[in-house]
Scaffold this motif. Sequence first.
Motif, PDB file in Angstrom:
ATOM      1  N   GLN A 113       0.824  -1.212   0.000  1.00  0.00           N
ATOM      2  CA  GLN A 113       0.000   0.000   0.000  1.00  0.00           C
ATOM      3  C   GLN A 113       0.859   1.264   0.000  1.00  0.00           C
ATOM      4  OE1 GLN A 113      -3.204  -0.130  -0.526  1.00  0.00           O
ATOM      5  NE2 GLN A 113      -3.130  -2.372  -0.486  1.00  0.00           N
ATOM      6  N   PHE A 114       2.005   1.220   0.669  1.00  0.00           N
ATOM      7  CA  PHE A 114       2.885   2.389   0.688  1.00  0.00           C
ATOM      8  C   PHE A 114       3.457   2.651  -0.700  1.00  0.00           C
ATOM      9  CE2 PHE A 114       7.135   4.249   1.202  1.00  0.00           C
ATOM     10  CZ  PHE A 114       6.802   5.416   1.883  1.00  0.00           C
ATOM     11  N   LEU A 115       3.896   1.592  -1.382  1.00  0.00           N
ATOM     12  CA  LEU A 115       4.416   1.773  -2.738  1.00  0.00           C
ATOM     13  C   LEU A 115       3.336   2.264  -3.691  1.00  0.00           C
ATOM     14  CD1 LEU A 115       6.669  -1.404  -3.133  1.00  0.00           C
ATOM     15  CD2 LEU A 115       7.422   0.937  -2.747  1.00  0.00           C
ATOM     16  N   LYS A 116       2.138   1.710  -3.564  1.00  0.00           N
ATOM     17  CA  LYS A 116       1.075   2.040  -4.501  1.00  0.00           C
ATOM     18  C   LYS A 116       0.541   3.455  -4.297  1.00  0.00           C
ATOM     19  CE  LYS A 116      -2.123  -1.018  -4.986  1.00  0.00           C
ATOM     20  NZ  LYS A 116      -3.336  -1.852  -4.757  1.00  0.00           N
ATOM     21  N   ARG A 117       0.340   3.861  -3.055  1.00  0.00           N
ATOM     22  CA  ARG A 117      -0.375   5.107  -2.776  1.00  0.00           C
ATOM     23  C   ARG A 117       0.543   6.287  -2.454  1.00  0.00           C
ATOM     24  NH1 ARG A 117      -5.671   3.666  -2.277  1.00  0.00           N
ATOM     25  NH2 ARG A 117      -6.075   1.452  -1.825  1.00  0.00           N
ATOM     26  N   SER A 134      -1.780   1.243 -10.052  1.00  0.00           N
ATOM     27  CA  SER A 134      -2.238   0.002  -9.419  1.00  0.00           C
ATOM     28  C   SER A 134      -1.081  -0.942  -9.100  1.00  0.00           C
ATOM     29  CB  SER A 134      -3.237  -0.718 -10.332  1.00  0.00           C
ATOM     30  OG  SER A 134      -2.633  -1.038 -11.578  1.00  0.00           O
ATOM     31  N   PHE A 135       0.134  -0.456  -9.123  1.00  0.00           N
ATOM     32  CA  PHE A 135       1.342  -1.255  -8.896  1.00  0.00           C
ATOM     33  C   PHE A 135       1.807  -1.059  -7.457  1.00  0.00           C
ATOM     34  CE2 PHE A 135       5.862  -1.964  -8.775  1.00  0.00           C
ATOM     35  CZ  PHE A 135       6.101  -2.986  -9.676  1.00  0.00           C
ATOM     36  N   PRO A 185      -0.418  -7.556 -15.340  1.00  0.00           N
ATOM     37  CA  PRO A 185       0.500  -8.631 -14.933  1.00  0.00           C
ATOM     38  C   PRO A 185       1.655  -8.153 -14.047  1.00  0.00           C
ATOM     39  CG  PRO A 185      -0.070  -8.883 -17.236  1.00  0.00           C
ATOM     40  CD  PRO A 185      -0.634  -7.564 -16.805  1.00  0.00           C
ATOM     41  N   SER A 186       2.214  -6.973 -14.336  1.00  0.00           N
ATOM     42  CA  SER A 186       3.331  -6.492 -13.519  1.00  0.00           C
ATOM     43  C   SER A 186       2.906  -6.214 -12.086  1.00  0.00           C
ATOM     44  CB  SER A 186       3.926  -5.229 -14.141  1.00  0.00           C
ATOM     45  OG  SER A 186       2.963  -4.180 -14.166  1.00  0.00           O
TER      46      SER A 186
END
Length: 396
Positions: A113-117, A134-135, A185-186
């Motif tokens: 969640q930290f990486l995504k948001r 969305s990654f 996919p990624s």
Amino acid sequence: MSFLPAPARSMPRRSVIRPLMTVAMLGVCVGIASYISLMTMTGQSLDDEALAQAKADRNDFFPWIFLAAAQHLPELVSIAAAVLALVWTFRTRRWIPALAGLGMILGANFTTQFLKRVLLEKPDYGIQQIVHNSFPSGHTTATATILVALLLVAPPHLRAKTATWGWFLAAITGMLTVLNGWHRPSDAAAALLIVGAWGVLAVLAIRFADAALSRPGAHPSDVYRRVRQKMDARRENLQQREDRGDSAFIPPAGSHQQQHNPHQPGIGQPGPRGDGNPRFGTQGPAAASYSNAPYVNAPYPQAQQPYPPAGFQQNPYAQYNGPGHGHRAPVHPRRGTVITLLVLAIGLAVTVALMPSPAVAGTWAGRATVIAGYLGIAAAAALSWRSVARWLRSLS
């Protein structure tokens, strides 16, 4: 041949550095995947085309009942794995792996969640179907962390099967997030790599805890047992003093007090044979019990017993036995599987990227793109599960 228990071993430096190198390798893979899929136009176009092809294939190749089950399969897998993990935890009492698994679940989901948001942003090149980033995939992370926690608490003889099924279900979950149109996919591949990194950290935490608890008297139950033994010894000592009083009375032969009271004159005190020693003299009550017994059996018969005595049990929490010791479960999936999946996924992606015409849903290039995405998800799951299972081999 010594029967003394082996001293507690501390974790070698190599046993700490090598798992951290594995974590760093998985982190580098996440960084490479994020750069290619987010920061490059080619990566964005391939990722979005794979998502578009997966959506187009839903109605062409899969029946409605399969699509309905695919919507709820990640939740069902998570619930089943969580229930089985709780059952194994309470049956085997593997509390330390259970706590490490809980920390791994919280850490991996927080990282996703930290990486995504917060940390990662997806530049808009005008080709993406989903505007926001969305990654990595939160759905895949949630299910994969529970599957890794199940592997941590699995009994040693079931780890190989648990690793195989965990890898398979995690890969299927990641593919279903693409088929359902939730993620590219990624996104799923990066989520599986993050879970693998946190899984290795959880195994390292378990090994630290086992190494600490393998020291004699380190477990709380051992401390409680020593306190009880001291209290019982003090109580017995006071009782013996009250029974003995201030007199030099020697109990009759064969009495319990004579055999076990080390404070009586002549009982339990070393000395030479002869009339001057009441233990071995020919006169007095003590002669009846010791005159016919050999010296090796008196007054310390327990000294002749081999160590450890009957009923001795090693510390059940001393699970860390150093590298190469303990139950070594087979590693699944194998290295050849990981390499094969990676080569196929990268080969298909490069082939599509080098084609003069862009990939379009329904064409050969579109199908090759989504197949490369599925192979990449399977390769990420295989690499993560292999990394975790590799370091679980030295734990009993």
